[in-house]
Design an enzyme around this catalytic site. Structure first.
Site, short mmCIF file in Angstrom:
data_model
loop_
_atom_site.label_atom_id
_atom_site.label_comp_id
_atom_site.label_asym_id
_atom_site.label_seq_id
_atom_site.Cartn_x
_atom_site.Cartn_y
_atom_site.Cartn_z
CD GLU A 475 -9.26 -6.18 -12.06
OE1 GLU A 475 -9.19 -7.26 -11.49
OE2 GLU A 475 -8.65 -5.17 -11.69
CD GLU A 751 -7.88 -3.19 -5.58
OE1 GLU A 751 -7.77 -4.27 -6.19
OE2 GLU A 751 -7.55 -2.09 -6.08
#
Length: 900
Positions: A475, A751
């Site tokens: 990502e 996260e």
């Protein structure tokens, strides 16, 4: 007066990346003065291409004359037009409040870029047929990136001769996606992963290197090109190079060496390279001397001239290797498989020193986690293979360090190494945009210090010329939500002015004609239009922070039209002033979930709409646009009215989907309107009470917030008189909380609030929850900016139980602002540093009803009365247990004592 040190002079050359370059540098300086409460009343700047002119106090290109102004940053050049590629010198002097003039500063210098398209004689070139190579079977990598079989590294070279002495030599270079530049057998500069990422359809950035000392009679330029983001999946095609050398003698350009079809190209030892894949480097294929003069390149093909984007100078700090880590422990899984623990999650790669037989293949895999049996847990990498492969040539000690990839990891597994592999054979290279350290924080609470360190490592790991979400999986995009929610923290810790200025340009270039923005910038993932308003608002939030903390009004001027277009886009998508269709993520990643279940997307989207319109009205006020101020202020009022009508229930804001009130109060739904003072006055205490019910009673002093609510949770509690409760939330060691991550061994922020080790969204190096660190500076240390450019600030030590000392310092645009306080049983000592030109409001705590406060040896408060005031220390008022004073610049030591 003390002359200004040259290291404190700064000049910056700003440009429009579409090629419409500005020729107006901006100058900044930081003042020093031995007397307290000093300020600048006027300045004079002189500029010349000849240092000898400055010695005579002559500015033949610009002499500003005496300018009556307190401004010390962003002073715009207004002299003779400057020339592309030329070197200039400048210095400054200033007048204080008594009309006394300082000595001239030592001279500083700046150099202009190539700001006209006609200055570029070079051509974009590439290999005629970029070969593809894959030795990893059916490689299908990068669901998000589209990375698959990789183009091999492209090798290019060109020889040139120089007659006579060269006074000055520069290389201007851009190699897409990444490049390594070599001159006469040595790497030029210390940049890695250069140039900075952009949307290459619009613009590519170039760097400039001084090569004067390296020029010989016979010279060889050599470049290796890697893929980076410049891959087919994003529509950019094969890598390419633009390079231009300027050679000068007696201040005259005597020769250019440019990239064109006369260059030679080949493949080489670098077979695979991709930021998610890793590298495959076959040392057996190295062509000795390929980067030196005299190499036989007769078998190499001629370069192909290709199309490429416009160029602009790269003004942000480059990506560098900033630190090299040694493993803290290692273990063997099998005789030829070893795992190394660097003790820290970080971004970068491993530098390997190896010795062994020819043809031996060594593989280095990277991961954030290990399983219980000591094997790598690569699940957080998702589809990123994150594996570097090196094939030995069998010639003594061999050193391998990747060029065109990076990984997010703490552990490295090395397999295939022949013989014993010691810790000394590996170094972990910490790689990120090399922003300078701007601030520091520490306190007596060890857990908060550890959270602060985790924020620093996580923030730097996610500065890769764009603010990324994570460094480990496939990502690593410029998600706008992550970017703006962590930005204030980043500004306290690092000099982010140029970095975020560049990113605002990326955002502007990504904007479509309808005003919409993507969720990720640059828009490599083009399908992500239009952005969730909680992501798109980054355009305005980042502009506001740059203006507020760096006093950069030109940022607002430059982007006002684009920000207005974005607000108009939101307005077009509002139904009765409510945004119902644009929300996608909202209060992302609250405890136990990814997508929000408690806070309606309509609520977060409309709240962001209100925030965006309010900011735009404020920008218009700064820029002197009264009609826009009024129209957007009215629109903001209308949005607030509609917001409250839609979401405000009897005693709280809507939880769950819009409808009947949830029995349990929702933190984020109540935090957000409280943060922007949207709650009707008669309802404020009721809504605040419902928030406190959730934080204290339902969640036992833990957050039940995603990334939006988390950004404002501690501030809302603190600003509404519940700082102690915010402190308890911040210092929790159990789930969910920042301390829980630390207790579970985290060395960067996660996260998710949960400790997840399986697949899916479980990055262990994310920065979006790092907003707490700004609260550390503003509240725990008590250092708060209250006017643009730190013209005013408040210093207020908190009186939290369990906290006995704290300190922070920030290098502001006016100079160093610092605070250090220490509380003992019957006293509190506060040390303060206020920059020249800044006014500070001090909140000094009384340790008993009467008490005593001293500054140095002077008593300034005794038994409820101010005394011994001076021009530098002015009593303002008493507020509960604090006595407020105003002070000017200088260094102060205060002591508050209990006398009873």
């Amino acid at each position: 007066m003390t002359p200004l040190p040259p290291s404190l002079l700064r000049s910056e050359y700003l440009t429009n990346p579409l090629g419409l370059n500005s020729t107006s540098p901006r100058f900044s300086w930081i003042l020093e003065h031995p007397r307290r409460a000093s300020r600048q009343t006027a300045y004079q700047v002189i500029v010349s291409p000849e240092p000898s002119f400055l010695d005579k106090e002559v500015g033949d290109y610009w002499d500003s004359g005496r300018v009556e102004s307190e401004r010390t940053s962003g002073v715009v050049y207004d002299g003779v037009p400057l020339w592309s590629g030329k070197l200039y010198f400048w210095k400054v002097r200033w007048w204080d409040g008594e009309g006394k003039v300082s000595p001239w500063s030592d001279p500083a210098w700046f150099e202009m870029g190539l700001f006209q398209e006609r200055d570029w004689k070079a051509k974009w070139i590439s290999r005629q047929e970029a070969a593809e190579f894959s030795s990893r079977g059916n490689v299908t990598l990068g669901v998000l990136s589209g990375e698959s079989i990789q183009n091999m590294g492209i090798y290019l070279r060109k020889e040139f001769k120089v007659k006579g002495e060269t006074r000055r030599a520069r290389i201007y270079v851009s190699g897409l996606g990444y490049y390594e530049l070599r001159l006469n057998g040595r790497k030029v500069g210390d940049h890695v992963l250069d140039p900075a990422q952009t949307d290459y359809r619009k613009v590519a950035l170039y760097s400039v290197f001084d090569i004067t000392a390296d020029i010989r009679e016979k010279n060889s330029l050599a470049v290796i090109l890697g893929n980076g983001r410049h891959i087919k999946a994003y529509g950019y095609g094969k890598p390419r190079l633009m390079l231009q050398v300027h050679l000068e003698r007696e201040n005259e350009l005597i020769e250019r060496v440019v990239s064109d079809e006369t260059w030679k190209t080949s493949s080489g030892a670098l077979l695979e390279n991709g930021i998610y894949l890793g590298e495959r480097y076959d040392a057996r294929l190295e062509q000795d001397g390929w980067d030196l003069p005299g190499f036989d390149d007769s078998s190499w093909a001629g370069a192909e001239v290709v199309e490429g984007p416009r160029l602009a100078p790269q003004l942000i700090p480059p990506i560098r290797v900033t630190e090299r880590l040694r493993p803290v422990q290692t273990w063997s899984l099998r005789p030829d498989v070893h795992v190394f623990d660097f003790g820290q999650n970080f971004s970068g790669w491993v530098r390997l020193t190896a010795r062994g037989p020819r043809d031996r293949e060594i593989r280095i895999r990277h991961a954030e986690l290990v399983n219980e049996d000591g094997t790598l847990n690569v699940l957080p990498n998702q589809n990123a293979e994150a594996t570097d492969i090196y094939l030995l040539k069998g010639q003594g000690d061999e050193v391998y360090e990747p060029r065109f990839t990076y990984h997010g990891f703490r552990y490295a597994e090395v397999s295939g190494y022949p013989g014993e592999l010691s810790r000394d054979c590996l170094e972990g290279c910490f790689v990120h945009s090399d922003v300078s350290k701007n601030g520091d924080f520490r306190c007596s609470h060890d857990l908060l210090n550890r959270v602060h360190q985790n924020v620093l490592w996580g923030q730097l790991s996610n500065l890769m010329s764009i603010p990324t979400d994570c460094p480990q999986r496939d990502e690593r995009q410029g998600w706008l939500g992550d970017a703006h929610l962590s930005a204030e923290e980043a500004i306290f810790n690092f000099d982010m002015a140029a970095f975020y200025g560049k990113f605002l340009e990326d955002i502007r270039l990504a904007q479509r004609e309808d005003g919409s923005l993507p969720d990720t910038v640059p828009p490599y993932l083009g399908k992500l239009y239009p952005a969730d308003p909680a992501w798109g608002i980054a355009y305005l939030e980042l502009a506001w922070l740059l203006y507020y903390y760096y006093d950069d009004e030109r940022i607002l001027q430059k982007h006002f039209a684009g920000m207005r277009r974005y607000v108009d886009h939101l307005t077009k998508n509002a139904d009765g002033k409510i945004i119902q269709k644009l929300g996608k993520y909202g209060d992302w990643c609250s405890p136990g979930v990814v997508a929000p279940k408690k806070t309606p997307l309509e609520l977060t989207s409309t709240w962001c709409y209100y925030r965006a319109v309010s900011l735009l009205s404020s920008f218009a006020d700064v820029l002197g646009r009264p009609d826009d101020v009024r129209s957007y202020a009215r629109l903001a009022d209308d949005i607030k009215t509609a917001f409250n009508a839609k979401f405000l229930l009897d005693d709280q804001y809507a939880a769950g989907r819009v409808g009947p009130a949830d029995k349990n109060p929702n933190q984020t739904s109540n935090i957000l309107p409280l943060a922007l003072d949207m709650v009707p006055p008669e309802k404020k205490e009721i809504v605040l009470g419902r928030l406190l019910d959730s934080v204290v009673k339902e969640w036992d002093y833990h957050p039940d917030t995603g990334i939006l609510g988390t950004r404002y949770l501690l501030d809302v509690l603190t600003e509404n008189g519940h700082g102690e409760k915010a402190f308890r939330v911040a210092t929790q060691r159990t789930y969910p909380g920042w301390g829980y991550m630390v207790e579970q061994g985290a060395t960067t922020l996660w996260e998710r609030w949960e400790k997840l080790t399986g697949g899916g969204m479980n990055s262990h190096n994310h920065i979006m929850l790092g907003s707490i660190d700004a609260w550390f500076y503003r509240v725990i240390a008590g250092l708060k900016c209250t006017a643009p450019g730190w013209k005013k600030m408040i210093i207020r030590p908190p009186l939290f139980a369990g906290l006995t000392e704290a300190s922070a310092e920030v290098m502001t645009v006016r100079g160093k602002a610092g605070v250090s306080w220490r509380r003992e049983e019957r006293s509190l000592q506060l040390t303060v540093q206020v920059p020249v030109g800044t006014e500070a409001e001090l909140h000094l705590p009384l340790l008993e009803e009467a008490g005593l406060i001293k500054e140095g040896e002077s008593v300034i408060w005794r038994d409820g009365t101010a005394s011994g005031q001076t021009a530098e220390i002015l009593f303002l008022r008493r507020e509960n247990e604090f006595v407020l004073f105003r002070v000017g610049s200088g260094f102060y030591v205060f002591r508050s004592e209990a006398t009873g």
